[in-house]
Design a protein around this motif. Structure first.
Motif, PDB file in Angstrom:
ATOM      1  N   LEU A 188     -24.412 -31.678 -31.973  1.00 24.52           N
ATOM      2  CA  LEU A 188     -25.009 -32.108 -30.713  1.00 24.52           C
ATOM      3  C   LEU A 188     -26.363 -32.728 -31.039  1.00 24.52           C
ATOM      4  O   LEU A 188     -27.003 -32.336 -32.019  1.00 24.52           O
ATOM      5  CB  LEU A 188     -25.205 -30.898 -29.786  1.00 24.52           C
ATOM      6  CG  LEU A 188     -25.799 -31.147 -28.402  1.00 24.52           C
ATOM      7  CD1 LEU A 188     -24.780 -31.855 -27.500  1.00 24.52           C
ATOM      8  CD2 LEU A 188     -26.218 -29.829 -27.760  1.00 24.52           C
ATOM      9  N   ALA A 189     -26.801 -33.669 -30.221  1.00 30.15           N
ATOM     10  CA  ALA A 189     -28.119 -34.278 -30.404  1.00 30.15           C
ATOM     11  C   ALA A 189     -28.895 -34.237 -29.097  1.00 30.15           C
ATOM     12  O   ALA A 189     -28.334 -34.485 -28.029  1.00 30.15           O
ATOM     13  CB  ALA A 189     -27.986 -35.721 -30.884  1.00 30.15           C
ATOM     14  N   LEU A 190     -30.179 -33.894 -29.190  1.00 33.83           N
ATOM     15  CA  LEU A 190     -31.106 -34.003 -28.063  1.00 33.83           C
ATOM     16  C   LEU A 190     -31.903 -35.276 -28.295  1.00 33.83           C
ATOM     17  O   LEU A 190     -32.627 -35.389 -29.285  1.00 33.83           O
ATOM     18  CB  LEU A 190     -32.058 -32.804 -28.020  1.00 33.83           C
ATOM     19  CG  LEU A 190     -31.455 -31.428 -27.815  1.00 33.83           C
ATOM     20  CD1 LEU A 190     -32.555 -30.365 -27.820  1.00 33.83           C
ATOM     21  CD2 LEU A 190     -30.670 -31.360 -26.535  1.00 33.83           C
ATOM     22  N   LEU A 191     -31.779 -36.237 -27.410  1.00 31.89           N
ATOM     23  CA  LEU A 191     -32.402 -37.552 -27.574  1.00 31.89           C
ATOM     24  C   LEU A 191     -33.451 -37.790 -26.503  1.00 31.89           C
ATOM     25  O   LEU A 191     -33.131 -37.774 -25.312  1.00 31.89           O
ATOM     26  CB  LEU A 191     -31.340 -38.656 -27.484  1.00 31.89           C
ATOM     27  CG  LEU A 191     -30.093 -38.513 -28.352  1.00 31.89           C
ATOM     28  CD1 LEU A 191     -29.139 -39.669 -28.080  1.00 31.89           C
ATOM     29  CD2 LEU A 191     -30.461 -38.423 -29.822  1.00 31.89           C
ATOM     30  N   ASP A 192     -34.685 -38.038 -26.944  1.00 38.08           N
ATOM     31  CA  ASP A 192     -35.739 -38.401 -26.010  1.00 38.08           C
ATOM     32  C   ASP A 192     -35.440 -39.791 -25.476  1.00 38.08           C
ATOM     33  O   ASP A 192     -35.068 -40.698 -26.235  1.00 38.08           O
ATOM     34  CB  ASP A 192     -37.092 -38.378 -26.737  1.00 38.08           C
ATOM     35  CG  ASP A 192     -38.256 -38.702 -25.828  1.00 38.08           C
ATOM     36  OD1 ASP A 192     -38.162 -38.476 -24.609  1.00 38.08           O
ATOM     37  OD2 ASP A 192     -39.286 -39.176 -26.353  1.00 38.08           O
ATOM     38  N   VAL A 193     -35.601 -39.980 -24.187  1.00 37.50           N
ATOM     39  CA  VAL A 193     -35.343 -41.280 -23.579  1.00 37.50           C
ATOM     40  C   VAL A 193     -36.364 -42.311 -24.063  1.00 37.50           C
ATOM     41  O   VAL A 193     -35.997 -43.411 -24.470  1.00 37.50           O
ATOM     42  CB  VAL A 193     -35.361 -41.178 -22.033  1.00 37.50           C
ATOM     43  CG1 VAL A 193     -35.348 -42.560 -21.399  1.00 37.50           C
ATOM     44  CG2 VAL A 193     -34.185 -40.352 -21.547  1.00 37.50           C
ATOM     45  N   GLN A 194     -37.648 -41.969 -24.013  1.00 35.22           N
ATOM     46  CA  GLN A 194     -38.699 -42.937 -24.335  1.00 35.22           C
ATOM     47  C   GLN A 194     -39.232 -42.719 -25.738  1.00 35.22           C
ATOM     48  O   GLN A 194     -39.937 -41.744 -26.004  1.00 35.22           O
ATOM     49  CB  GLN A 194     -39.849 -42.825 -23.334  1.00 35.22           C
ATOM     50  CG  GLN A 194     -39.490 -43.320 -21.960  1.00 35.22           C
ATOM     51  CD  GLN A 194     -40.687 -43.317 -21.047  1.00 35.22           C
ATOM     52  OE1 GLN A 194     -41.463 -42.376 -21.020  1.00 35.22           O
ATOM     53  NE2 GLN A 194     -40.830 -44.388 -20.285  1.00 35.22           N
ATOM     54  N   THR A 223     -33.440 -36.097 -23.029  1.00 33.00           N
ATOM     55  CA  THR A 223     -34.633 -35.453 -22.483  1.00 33.00           C
ATOM     56  C   THR A 223     -35.569 -36.552 -22.017  1.00 33.00           C
ATOM     57  O   THR A 223     -35.618 -37.627 -22.619  1.00 33.00           O
ATOM     58  CB  THR A 223     -35.350 -34.566 -23.527  1.00 33.00           C
ATOM     59  OG1 THR A 223     -35.827 -35.383 -24.603  1.00 33.00           O
ATOM     60  CG2 THR A 223     -34.427 -33.482 -24.067  1.00 33.00           C
ATOM     61  N   GLY A 224     -36.296 -36.297 -20.942  1.00 30.06           N
ATOM     62  CA  GLY A 224     -37.223 -37.308 -20.456  1.00 30.06           C
ATOM     63  C   GLY A 224     -37.899 -36.883 -19.171  1.00 30.06           C
ATOM     64  O   GLY A 224     -37.624 -35.818 -18.620  1.00 30.06           O
ATOM     65  N   ASP A 225     -38.788 -37.749 -18.720  1.00 24.91           N
ATOM     66  CA  ASP A 225     -39.494 -37.495 -17.470  1.00 24.91           C
ATOM     67  C   ASP A 225     -38.496 -37.449 -16.314  1.00 24.91           C
ATOM     68  O   ASP A 225     -37.500 -38.182 -16.318  1.00 24.91           O
ATOM     69  CB  ASP A 225     -40.536 -38.583 -17.216  1.00 24.91           C
ATOM     70  CG  ASP A 225     -41.646 -38.570 -18.249  1.00 24.91           C
ATOM     71  OD1 ASP A 225     -41.936 -37.484 -18.790  1.00 24.91           O
ATOM     72  OD2 ASP A 225     -42.218 -39.640 -18.525  1.00 24.91           O
ATOM     73  N   PRO A 226     -38.772 -36.604 -15.330  1.00 23.09           N
ATOM     74  CA  PRO A 226     -37.830 -36.497 -14.212  1.00 23.09           C
ATOM     75  C   PRO A 226     -37.791 -37.797 -13.406  1.00 23.09           C
ATOM     76  O   PRO A 226     -38.779 -38.208 -12.817  1.00 23.09           O
ATOM     77  CB  PRO A 226     -38.385 -35.330 -13.379  1.00 23.09           C
ATOM     78  CG  PRO A 226     -39.811 -35.192 -13.793  1.00 23.09           C
ATOM     79  CD  PRO A 226     -39.923 -35.729 -15.184  1.00 23.09           C
TER      80      PRO A 226
END
Length: 144
Positions: free
Chosen positions: A63-69, A96-99
């Motif tokens: 699995l990977a957690l990827l930051d959007v920005q 993951t990222g800002d709501p």
């Protein structure tokens, strides 16, 4: 996927699941990786999209957690590259990222299992990853 000699993604099938954490923010990356390690996962870190792509190929995470920005290659660009590459097209990911409801909708359109809004409680990362991995099914291949 487990093979006939008991290997899963080229490593022992009974080893802990591997989670790739890709975030350009060192503090977020460390919090996620530390939390996941405490939960018993093998956490792999990458500081940007290009490094994340290379680590995904080399480390075969579950699995990977990827930051959007992120600079240069953002989370969406990285996800697209992972899906297009035969070596990583089975890798599932969470953004993951800002709501932002629009960004969250784009995350699901890109094939994400989920979206974790920042800032998040570090204790929630482990439970979110537990749920995501419990519901993983192999990505279906599409005939050309």
């Amino acid at each position: 996927m487990q093979d006939a000699i008991g290997l899963k993604n080229g490593r022992p099938a009974d080893g802990p699941p591997r989670v790739l954490v890709v975030d350009d923010d060192l503090s977020v990356r460390l919090v996620c990786a530390t939390t996941l390690r405490r939960e018993g996962y093998d956490a792999i870190e990458a500081a940007n999209g290009q490094e994340g792509y290379e680590r995904a190929i080399a480390e075969t995470p579950d699995l990977a957690l990827l930051d959007v920005q992120m600079p240069e290659i953002d989370g969406f660009g990285l996800a697209a590259a992972l899906v297009e590459d035969e070596r990583t097209q089975q890798l599932r990911f969470v953004f993951t990222g800002d709501p932002d409801p629009c960004v969250e909708a784009l995350a699901y359109e890109a094939g994400a299992l989920g979206f974790i809004a920042k800032p998040f409680d570090p204790r929630d990362i482990g439970s979110f990853v537990n749920r995501a991995l419990a519901h993983l099914a192999p990505r279906k291949s599409v005939a050309a």
